[in-house]
Design a protein around this motif. Sequence first.
Motif, PDB file in Angstrom:
ATOM      1  N   GLN A  51       0.812  -1.220   0.000  1.00 28.37           N
ATOM      2  CA  GLN A  51       0.000   0.000   0.000  1.00 28.37           C
ATOM      3  C   GLN A  51       0.845   1.269   0.000  1.00 28.37           C
ATOM      4  N   TYR A  52       2.140   1.154   0.326  1.00 26.29           N
ATOM      5  CA  TYR A  52       2.965   2.351   0.481  1.00 26.29           C
ATOM      6  C   TYR A  52       3.596   2.770  -0.849  1.00 26.29           C
ATOM      7  N   ASP A  53       3.588   4.072  -1.083  1.00 26.80           N
ATOM      8  CA  ASP A  53       4.303   4.597  -2.247  1.00 26.80           C
ATOM      9  C   ASP A  53       5.813   4.535  -2.024  1.00 26.80           C
ATOM     10  N   ILE A  54       6.238   4.803  -0.783  1.00 24.29           N
ATOM     11  CA  ILE A  54       7.649   4.824  -0.425  1.00 24.29           C
ATOM     12  C   ILE A  54       7.814   4.122   0.922  1.00 24.29           C
ATOM     13  N   VAL A  55       8.863   3.306   1.047  1.00 25.32           N
ATOM     14  CA  VAL A  55       9.261   2.748   2.344  1.00 25.32           C
ATOM     15  C   VAL A  55      10.648   3.300   2.642  1.00 25.32           C
ATOM     16  N   HIS A  56      10.753   4.118   3.681  1.00 27.16           N
ATOM     17  CA  HIS A  56      11.997   4.830   4.004  1.00 27.16           C
ATOM     18  C   HIS A  56      12.581   4.250   5.287  1.00 27.16           C
ATOM     19  N   VAL A  57      13.791   3.718   5.189  1.00 24.56           N
ATOM     20  CA  VAL A  57      14.472   3.089   6.318  1.00 24.56           C
ATOM     21  C   VAL A  57      15.533   4.043   6.859  1.00 24.56           C
ATOM     22  N   PHE A  58      15.566   4.204   8.195  1.00 24.06           N
ATOM     23  CA  PHE A  58      16.536   5.076   8.866  1.00 24.06           C
ATOM     24  C   PHE A  58      17.405   4.244   9.804  1.00 24.06           C
ATOM     25  N   GLY A  59      18.716   4.508   9.797  1.00 27.66           N
ATOM     26  CA  GLY A  59      19.604   3.842  10.744  1.00 27.66           C
ATOM     27  C   GLY A  59      20.346   2.695  10.104  1.00 27.66           C
ATOM     28  N   PHE A  60      21.510   2.391  10.632  1.00 26.53           N
ATOM     29  CA  PHE A  60      22.451   1.470  10.005  1.00 26.53           C
ATOM     30  C   PHE A  60      22.743   0.321  10.962  1.00 26.53           C
ATOM     31  N   GLY A  61      22.504  -0.902  10.512  1.00 29.82           N
ATOM     32  CA  GLY A  61      22.785  -2.058  11.354  1.00 29.82           C
ATOM     33  C   GLY A  61      22.492  -3.343  10.605  1.00 29.82           C
ATOM     34  N   LEU A  62      22.809  -4.469  11.218  1.00 33.98           N
ATOM     35  CA  LEU A  62      22.588  -5.763  10.566  1.00 33.98           C
ATOM     36  C   LEU A  62      21.110  -6.026  10.326  1.00 33.98           C
ATOM     37  N   TRP A  63      20.247  -5.414  11.138  1.00 28.86           N
ATOM     38  CA  TRP A  63      18.814  -5.608  10.962  1.00 28.86           C
ATOM     39  C   TRP A  63      18.330  -5.127   9.601  1.00 28.86           C
ATOM     40  N   ASN A  64      19.071  -4.194   8.976  1.00 30.49           N
ATOM     41  CA  ASN A  64      18.682  -3.683   7.664  1.00 30.49           C
ATOM     42  C   ASN A  64      18.594  -4.781   6.613  1.00 30.49           C
ATOM     43  N   TYR A  65      19.502  -5.756   6.717  1.00 35.43           N
ATOM     44  CA  TYR A  65      19.651  -6.734   5.626  1.00 35.43           C
ATOM     45  C   TYR A  65      18.337  -7.456   5.357  1.00 35.43           C
ATOM     46  N   ASP A  66      17.762  -8.072   6.385  1.00 37.04           N
ATOM     47  CA  ASP A  66      16.542  -8.846   6.187  1.00 37.04           C
ATOM     48  C   ASP A  66      15.367  -7.961   5.800  1.00 37.04           C
ATOM     49  N   SER A  72      11.888  -5.382  -0.167  1.00 36.26           N
ATOM     50  CA  SER A  72      11.924  -4.856  -1.529  1.00 36.26           C
ATOM     51  C   SER A  72      11.350  -5.843  -2.536  1.00 36.26           C
ATOM     52  N   GLY A  73      11.250  -7.106  -2.140  1.00 34.11           N
ATOM     53  CA  GLY A  73      10.590  -8.085  -3.002  1.00 34.11           C
ATOM     54  C   GLY A  73       9.085  -7.910  -3.016  1.00 34.11           C
ATOM     55  N   ILE A  74       8.540  -7.234  -2.000  1.00 37.81           N
ATOM     56  CA  ILE A  74       7.104  -6.974  -1.918  1.00 37.81           C
ATOM     57  C   ILE A  74       6.786  -5.577  -2.437  1.00 37.81           C
ATOM     58  N   ASN A  75       7.592  -4.616  -2.025  1.00 37.17           N
ATOM     59  CA  ASN A  75       7.437  -3.228  -2.463  1.00 37.17           C
ATOM     60  C   ASN A  75       8.806  -2.756  -2.957  1.00 37.17           C
ATOM     61  N   PRO A  76       8.946  -2.455  -4.241  1.00 35.97           N
ATOM     62  CA  PRO A  76      10.271  -2.122  -4.786  1.00 35.97           C
ATOM     63  C   PRO A  76      10.765  -0.727  -4.422  1.00 35.97           C
ATOM     64  N   ASN A  77       9.906   0.115  -3.837  1.00 32.85           N
ATOM     65  CA  ASN A  77      10.275   1.519  -3.616  1.00 32.85           C
ATOM     66  C   ASN A  77      10.859   1.749  -2.230  1.00 32.85           C
ATOM     67  N   PHE A  78      11.944   1.040  -1.927  1.00 38.32           N
ATOM     68  CA  PHE A  78      12.678   1.237  -0.681  1.00 38.32           C
ATOM     69  C   PHE A  78      13.733   2.312  -0.881  1.00 38.32           C
ATOM     70  N   VAL A  79      13.796   3.248   0.075  1.00 40.11           N
ATOM     71  CA  VAL A  79      14.878   4.235   0.121  1.00 40.11           C
ATOM     72  C   VAL A  79      15.513   4.149   1.505  1.00 40.11           C
ATOM     73  N   PHE A  80      16.742   4.633   1.623  1.00 35.91           N
ATOM     74  CA  PHE A  80      17.517   4.331   2.824  1.00 35.91           C
ATOM     75  C   PHE A  80      18.345   5.525   3.253  1.00 35.91           C
TER      76      PHE A  80
END
Length: 333
Positions: A51-66, A72-80
Amino acid sequence: MKIAFIMYPGACYMGAGDGSKMQAEIWARELERKGHQVDRINPWGHYDWKQYDIVHVFGFGLWNYDIIHWGSGINPNFVFSPIIDTNTPMWKYRLATRFGCERLRLYSQNYALRRYKDDVKLFFARTEYEADYLRQGYDIAAEKVCIVPLSYRDDHYDAAITKESFCLFTGTMTQPRKNVPRLVEAAKKYGFQLKLAGNTGNTESEAMLRKLIGNAPNIEILGFVSDEELARLYNRAKVFALPSLNEGVGLVALEAAIHGCNMVITSLGGPKEYYGKGSVQLVDPFSVDSIGQAVMRAMDDNTSQPLLRQRLMSQYNVSACVDKLTEYYQRIL
């Protein structure tokens, strides 16, 4: 637009003083004011990611990977916005991004980012210094790295308050990279008034800080203060010092400058990009004398402000910064 903001797990529970959470919240409120919907993602919640136009992730860590690789396989519009604060030499930083074993789950956050960089549409940096680590450190294409400056909170500014001859520091006093011990030594050696606001750490670390200060009458530990009290301190302080060993931007310093403080800023990292040449005192953070002499010069400076404040207000107000952010969002929709 409908936007999801994902902050690193600890930031969901930490106070407003957490830098990445504060950055995300400032942007979220302005996006909402401009008519967009922003959902602050609860790690325990259930969401329809499509449902989201944009998914914006903040912060740096191993949790980002999963999250990024799976999401991004569900919603391709990930920004970081990874928020990289480092002084590591670039060759060493690049090396750290190349060693790991995904199959055995043996890797660092740097290696993981290199692995999932193609799952991210755009990376956001706060400074050219940070953008360079993304481009060179991870071989991310230049067109995927965008600079959106951090914006200040403009609450509680009062131009009528007369400045007082003291230097203010705010932050986690016992965090080594904040370099408070050298600032304290500079205050003891050069005799300027120093007020320390913020987190004093645990009982042991606070005791060590108080031992370092000793009976110096010109140094005061204020501890945690409310946002309203912090604004009053900004308004009163003649000088604000950020002599960090490494720092991404230093939001507290930007806000202090907006409140009319003369600035003493580390020469390392990205903070100096916000102020312009000649408008602040740049210091070698490893030198007590460099810090002390810069504070004394700033105490005597009656020309840098309010010109610095006026320039920063025009460039780094939240509306202008978020307009730039939404332009980049629109680029990938």
